[in-house]
Motif scaffolding. Structure first.
Motif, PDB file in Angstrom:
ATOM      1  N   ALA A  95      47.659  34.255  50.136  1.00 52.98           N
ATOM      2  CA  ALA A  95      47.471  34.914  48.838  1.00 52.98           C
ATOM      3  C   ALA A  95      46.046  35.426  48.686  1.00 52.98           C
ATOM      4  O   ALA A  95      45.814  36.545  48.217  1.00 52.98           O
ATOM      5  CB  ALA A  95      47.815  33.954  47.704  1.00 52.98           C
ATOM      6  N   TYR A 130      51.418  39.988  46.481  1.00 55.55           N
ATOM      7  CA  TYR A 130      50.567  38.867  46.099  1.00 55.55           C
ATOM      8  C   TYR A 130      51.328  37.897  45.193  1.00 55.55           C
ATOM      9  O   TYR A 130      51.289  36.669  45.385  1.00 55.55           O
ATOM     10  CB  TYR A 130      49.319  39.379  45.386  1.00 55.55           C
ATOM     11  CG  TYR A 130      48.480  38.284  44.782  1.00 55.55           C
ATOM     12  CD1 TYR A 130      47.640  37.513  45.575  1.00 55.55           C
ATOM     13  CD2 TYR A 130      48.547  38.008  43.416  1.00 55.55           C
ATOM     14  CE1 TYR A 130      46.870  36.493  45.029  1.00 55.55           C
ATOM     15  CE2 TYR A 130      47.786  36.992  42.857  1.00 55.55           C
ATOM     16  CZ  TYR A 130      46.961  36.244  43.663  1.00 55.55           C
ATOM     17  OH  TYR A 130      46.222  35.230  43.112  1.00 55.55           O
ATOM     18  N   ARG A 174      52.297  33.918  45.707  1.00 57.04           N
ATOM     19  CA  ARG A 174      51.922  32.890  44.745  1.00 57.04           C
ATOM     20  C   ARG A 174      53.145  32.083  44.279  1.00 57.04           C
ATOM     21  O   ARG A 174      53.087  30.859  44.118  1.00 57.04           O
ATOM     22  CB  ARG A 174      51.223  33.516  43.547  1.00 57.04           C
ATOM     23  CG  ARG A 174      49.751  33.827  43.776  1.00 57.04           C
ATOM     24  CD  ARG A 174      48.977  32.564  44.023  1.00 57.04           C
ATOM     25  NE  ARG A 174      47.562  32.825  44.285  1.00 57.04           N
ATOM     26  CZ  ARG A 174      46.795  32.037  44.986  1.00 57.04           C
ATOM     27  NH1 ARG A 174      47.290  30.932  45.525  1.00 57.04           N
ATOM     28  NH2 ARG A 174      45.527  32.318  45.175  1.00 57.04           N
TER      29      ARG A 174
END
Length: 334
Positions: free
Chosen positions: A281, A241, A245
């Motif tokens: 995401a 994740y 990002r």
């Protein structure tokens, strides 16, 4: 080219506040230890630690070997005082009260082991001289009771170490989680305020994106450190994740720079790439557990179940031996 409608997508990553998640974590932990609390209460009812308190004082016979055996039992009683405190510390694992009790009793465990060693030395000093069958059996039972308590200390000490380690893991996981929440909040704020037609807004978005990217990189470093220290933690979803990002923010920064350079085509391409990463995401965040600390607590409570079974067997064994020793003390003091 970013719209405010899309900016709300990023908020889908986290729907619960840290306070609510921490409250849910405390609830989960307490539910997980109800069985152990009942188990400890049941153990106390068996009366394992009442071995000689009511009997060894009246057992001071003239024969030296019997006096030595009595002294051995008094050492066992001293060890039982600490064992009882250790048992009580398991009543509500991972609560602040239980953690404090464990840290306190952990310092006393070497003393309990020393009392048991003293008891064993005393019994073995006279064991070879015993001839009466009852005395011989009492000496054997005392040694077996000592060994059972040693095993209880070993198991309990290991459990305390695991509890303290899990508590540390939970604290570190919570810190990383809170840092992720803060970084996400920063991104939501700068995206919602972004306007491609306002040069000041573009500049502020670029600066904010660079700051958020640094925050995510720091969180990634913290996760890597946690994984190195605790290899058993499943952190890959969170690492993935964070990487998405960071990639998204790279595209957002590039889009801002393209707008500043009045390169419309490049700005459009980079904005589209940001949108794609943002969507990925959000999808990746759906794989997160409801509370990051369960990555540490769930495997731990599985070990607690195993610990309960082993510890209960030792309690049962000790209780049986203590019953025989109480009968022996009654018969020899009458």
């Amino acid at each position: 080219r970013r719209s405010k409608a899309h900016a709300t997508d990023i908020s889908a990553v986290h729907t619960a506040s840290p306070e609510k998640k921490q409250q849910r974590a405390r609830t989960t932990r307490r539910v997980g230890v109800v069985g152990l609390a009942c188990f400890i209460i049941a153990a106390a009812a068996v009366g394992v630690y009442s071995l000689a308190r009511g009997y060894y004082e009246g057992y001071l016979l003239n024969q030296s070997y019997q006096q030595v055996l009595t002294s051995s039992l008094s050492e066992v009683v001293e060890a039982d005082e600490i064992l009882s405190k250790m048992d009580a510390s398991f009543s509500d694992m991972l609560s602040d009260e239980s953690l404090a009790a464990m840290k306190s009793v952990q310092e006393k465990l070497p003393t309990a082991r020393q009392h048991l060693s003293n008891a064993e030395t005393l019994v073995k000093r006279v064991q070879s001289s015993l001839t009466d069958e009852k005395d011989v059996q009492a000496a054997q039972n005392t040694l077996a009771a000592i060994e059972a308590r040693r095993s209880m200390l070993t198991l309990g000490s290991s459990m305390i170490e695991q509890v303290l380690a899990v508590d540390q893991q939970c604290n570190e996981l919570s810190d990383v989680w809170n840092n992720l929440l803060a970084a996400d909040a920063s991104v939501r704020q700068l995206v919602s305020a972004f306007s491609a037609l306002d040069s000041d807004s573009v500049a502020q978005t670029k600066t904010g994106a660079e700051t958020a990217r640094s925050e995510f990189k720091q969180a990634k470093t913290e996760l890597a450190s946690l994984k190195k220290q605790y290899p058993e933690l499943a952190l890959s979803d969170y690492t993935a994740y964070i990487e998405i990002r960071i990639e998204a923010l790279d595209h957002l920064i590039a889009a801002c720079e393209a707008i500043e350079a009045e390169d419309v085509d490049l700005a459009t391409t980079e904005s589209d790439e940001y949108n794609s990463c943002d969507s990925r995401a959000v999808s990746q965040a759906n794989s997160f557990t409801s509370d990051i600390t369960t990555l540490a607590t769930d495997p731990f409570f599985e070990k607690v179940d195993e610990f309960k079974g082993q510890y209960n067997e030792l309690l049962t064994e000790a209780a049986s031996l203590d019953t025989e020793l109480r009968e022996y003390l009654r018969s020899t003091s009458s």
